[in-house]
Design a protein around this motif. Structure first.
Motif, PDB file in Angstrom:
ATOM      1  N   THR A  40       4.160 -32.958   4.403  1.00 38.28           N
ATOM      2  CA  THR A  40       5.495 -32.077   4.030  1.00 38.28           C
ATOM      3  C   THR A  40       5.222 -31.660   2.613  1.00 38.28           C
ATOM      4  N   THR A  41       5.870 -30.531   2.627  1.00 36.80           N
ATOM      5  CA  THR A  41       5.838 -30.207   0.987  1.00 36.80           C
ATOM      6  C   THR A  41       6.969 -29.046   0.836  1.00 36.80           C
ATOM      7  N   THR A  42       7.428 -29.060  -0.474  1.00 33.47           N
ATOM      8  CA  THR A  42       8.728 -28.279  -0.684  1.00 33.47           C
ATOM      9  C   THR A  42       8.153 -27.018  -1.408  1.00 33.47           C
ATOM     10  N   VAL A  43       6.744 -26.595  -1.497  1.00 38.32           N
ATOM     11  CA  VAL A  43       6.499 -25.528  -1.933  1.00 38.32           C
ATOM     12  C   VAL A  43       6.076 -24.559  -0.914  1.00 38.32           C
ATOM     13  N   PRO A  44       6.920 -23.192  -1.095  1.00 44.74           N
ATOM     14  CA  PRO A  44       6.907 -22.191  -0.142  1.00 44.74           C
ATOM     15  C   PRO A  44       5.165 -21.810  -0.127  1.00 44.74           C
ATOM     16  N   VAL A  45       4.779 -21.663   1.285  1.00 44.49           N
ATOM     17  CA  VAL A  45       3.502 -21.002   1.525  1.00 44.49           C
ATOM     18  C   VAL A  45       3.558 -19.564   1.677  1.00 44.49           C
ATOM     19  N   ASP A  46       2.972 -18.769   0.965  1.00 42.39           N
ATOM     20  CA  ASP A  46       2.673 -17.428   1.118  1.00 42.39           C
ATOM     21  C   ASP A  46       1.305 -17.233   1.989  1.00 42.39           C
ATOM     22  N   ALA A  47       1.494 -16.778   3.327  1.00 35.77           N
ATOM     23  CA  ALA A  47       0.402 -16.536   4.028  1.00 35.77           C
ATOM     24  C   ALA A  47      -0.184 -15.077   3.806  1.00 35.77           C
ATOM     25  N   GLY A  48       0.650 -14.297   3.319  1.00 36.25           N
ATOM     26  CA  GLY A  48       0.187 -12.734   3.080  1.00 36.25           C
ATOM     27  C   GLY A  48       0.932 -12.073   4.195  1.00 36.25           C
ATOM     28  N   ALA A  49       0.330 -10.629   3.928  1.00 34.57           N
ATOM     29  CA  ALA A  49       1.102  -9.799   4.899  1.00 34.57           C
ATOM     30  C   ALA A  49       0.593  -9.905   6.328  1.00 34.57           C
ATOM     31  N   ALA A  50       1.133  -9.558   7.349  1.00 30.90           N
ATOM     32  CA  ALA A  50       0.330  -9.644   8.665  1.00 30.90           C
ATOM     33  C   ALA A  50      -0.716  -8.561   8.832  1.00 30.90           C
ATOM     34  N   PRO A  51      -1.712  -8.797   9.314  1.00 31.76           N
ATOM     35  CA  PRO A  51      -2.927  -7.855   9.458  1.00 31.76           C
ATOM     36  C   PRO A  51      -2.381  -6.442  10.035  1.00 31.76           C
ATOM     37  N   SER A  52      -2.768  -5.418   9.523  1.00 34.16           N
ATOM     38  CA  SER A  52      -2.478  -4.132   9.815  1.00 34.16           C
ATOM     39  C   SER A  52      -3.707  -3.315  10.446  1.00 34.16           C
ATOM     40  N   ARG A  53      -3.357  -2.527  11.603  1.00 35.86           N
ATOM     41  CA  ARG A  53      -4.517  -1.950  12.203  1.00 35.86           C
ATOM     42  C   ARG A  53      -4.901  -0.644  11.594  1.00 35.86           C
ATOM     43  N   VAL A  54      -6.110  -0.446  10.886  1.00 36.08           N
ATOM     44  CA  VAL A  54      -6.695   0.711  10.201  1.00 36.08           C
ATOM     45  C   VAL A  54      -7.139   1.551  11.301  1.00 36.08           C
ATOM     46  N   PRO A  55      -6.477   2.537  11.446  1.00 38.67           N
ATOM     47  CA  PRO A  55      -6.896   3.659  12.528  1.00 38.67           C
ATOM     48  C   PRO A  55      -8.331   4.504  12.388  1.00 38.67           C
ATOM     49  N   CYS A  56      -8.612   4.963  11.102  1.00 38.80           N
ATOM     50  CA  CYS A  56      -9.545   5.605  10.609  1.00 38.80           C
ATOM     51  C   CYS A  56      -9.629   7.013  11.423  1.00 38.80           C
ATOM     52  N   ARG A  57      -8.319   7.373  11.577  1.00 42.32           N
ATOM     53  CA  ARG A  57      -8.277   8.688  12.267  1.00 42.32           C
ATOM     54  C   ARG A  57      -7.129   9.497  12.033  1.00 42.32           C
ATOM     55  N   LEU A  58      -7.081  10.590  11.873  1.00 41.68           N
ATOM     56  CA  LEU A  58      -6.085  11.592  11.495  1.00 41.68           C
ATOM     57  C   LEU A  58      -5.266  12.203  12.716  1.00 41.68           C
ATOM     58  N   THR A  59      -3.861  12.124  12.476  1.00 42.39           N
ATOM     59  CA  THR A  59      -3.305  12.658  13.630  1.00 42.39           C
ATOM     60  C   THR A  59      -3.274  14.294  13.605  1.00 42.39           C
ATOM     61  N   ALA A  60      -2.658  14.969  14.501  1.00 41.50           N
ATOM     62  CA  ALA A  60      -2.781  16.513  14.788  1.00 41.50           C
ATOM     63  C   ALA A  60      -1.871  16.872  13.382  1.00 41.50           C
ATOM     64  N   SER A  61      -0.711  16.157  13.174  1.00 42.40           N
ATOM     65  CA  SER A  61       0.332  16.498  12.145  1.00 42.40           C
ATOM     66  C   SER A  61      -0.537  16.457  10.753  1.00 42.40           C
ATOM     67  N   ASP A  62      -1.496  15.690  10.537  1.00 44.53           N
ATOM     68  CA  ASP A  62      -1.918  15.528   9.207  1.00 44.53           C
ATOM     69  C   ASP A  62      -2.921  16.731   8.834  1.00 44.53           C
ATOM     70  N   VAL A  63      -3.338  17.491   9.966  1.00 43.52           N
ATOM     71  CA  VAL A  63      -4.502  18.534   9.732  1.00 43.52           C
ATOM     72  C   VAL A  63      -3.436  19.785   9.371  1.00 43.52           C
ATOM     73  N   THR A  64      -4.070  20.352   8.331  1.00 45.26           N
ATOM     74  CA  THR A  64      -3.133  21.626   7.817  1.00 45.26           C
ATOM     75  C   THR A  64      -3.947  22.817   8.235  1.00 45.26           C
ATOM     76  N   ALA A  65      -3.569  24.145   8.630  1.00 42.85           N
ATOM     77  CA  ALA A  65      -3.872  25.233   8.781  1.00 42.85           C
ATOM     78  C   ALA A  65      -4.956  25.752   7.850  1.00 42.85           C
ATOM     79  N   ARG A  66      -6.236  25.998   8.450  1.00 41.29           N
ATOM     80  CA  ARG A  66      -7.162  26.733   7.495  1.00 41.29           C
ATOM     81  C   ARG A  66      -6.977  28.072   7.098  1.00 41.29           C
ATOM     82  N   SER A  67      -7.167  28.346   6.090  1.00 41.11           N
ATOM     83  CA  SER A  67      -7.042  29.799   5.580  1.00 41.11           C
ATOM     84  C   SER A  67      -8.229  30.693   6.105  1.00 41.11           C
TER      85      SER A  67
END
Length: 217
Positions: A44-71
């Motif tokens: 048992t411990t009285t020291v709070p344990v920080d396990a870090g943030a939950a792992p997030s998924r890195v998509p490596c992909r841009l959505t259609a809304s991220d793509v701007t119109a080309r001049s």
């Protein structure tokens, strides 16, 4: 002495107030539970344990809304960025004529795109760049092999990821690649070398053995 008159028939020590007896019983139960926990090898411990943030998924992909119109006066060029420890292409908008037959102009335009910090939309998708902002492309020398590009730093002095990004970005350009390779030199007297962008280069850009370098005769 009469029973029921509030007097204890067994003496005050055995018939004390009910509250303290309940407290003592609860304390004994807690001590027993602690003994069981320690017996199972769990501390048992009285020291709070920080396990870090939950792992997030890195998509490596841009959505259609991220793509701007080309001049209308620009073209799209592919550059390689780092995402999830791999090289992944993104489309960048460059001015027409900068990726054409002028080798030096094309090299400088693509270098500018691959070395600039990714915009917010690309950063959210997990993209980054390792190419240093101060890197430049200089003209080839008189005795350099055909297709040579001279960098302001020796290619081998760049990080493995930065060199892999640059080689694979240049290899996508018909103007800059020679027989499937990219010929790079530095500011020193060392001879230029031909670099290949392979599937291994894209999958493991941090590996110092990639990209493959070939000596030129």
């Amino acid at each position: 002495m009469k029973l029921g008159d509030g007097t204890c028939p067994h003496g005050p020590l055995r018939c004390g107030p009910r509250g303290p007896r309940r407290t003592a019983a609860a304390l004994a139960a807690l001590l027993a539970a602690a003994a069981l926990v320690s017996g199972c090898g769990i501390r048992t411990t009285t020291v709070p344990v920080d396990a870090g943030a939950a792992p997030s998924r890195v998509p490596c992909r841009l959505t259609a809304s991220d793509v701007t119109a080309r001049s209308p006066d620009s073209v799209t060029a592919e550059v390689y960025l780092v995402c999830a420890s791999q090289l992944v292409t993104v489309d960048r908008e460059v001015a027409q004529g900068t990726v054409g037959s002028d080798r030096l102009k094309a090299a400088r335009a693509l270098l500018k795109e691959v070395q600039q910090a990714p915009p917010e939309s690309e950063r959210r998708a997990g993209f980054s760049t390792a190419v240093p902002a101060g890197l430049r492309v200089d003209p080839a020398r008189a005795n350099d092999p055909a297709g040579t590009l001279r960098l302001s730093s020796q290619p081998e002095d760049l990080s493995a990821e930065a060199l892999a990004q640059l080689v694979c970005t240049y290899a996508e350009s018909e103007t800059l690649q020679t027989d499937g390779s990219v010929v790079l030199g530095g500011p020193g007297a060392y001879p230029p070398r031909a670099y290949l962008c392979t599937s291994q280069t894209k999958a493991r850009p941090q590996d110092p053995t990639t990209p493959d370098a070939l000596r030129l005769d």
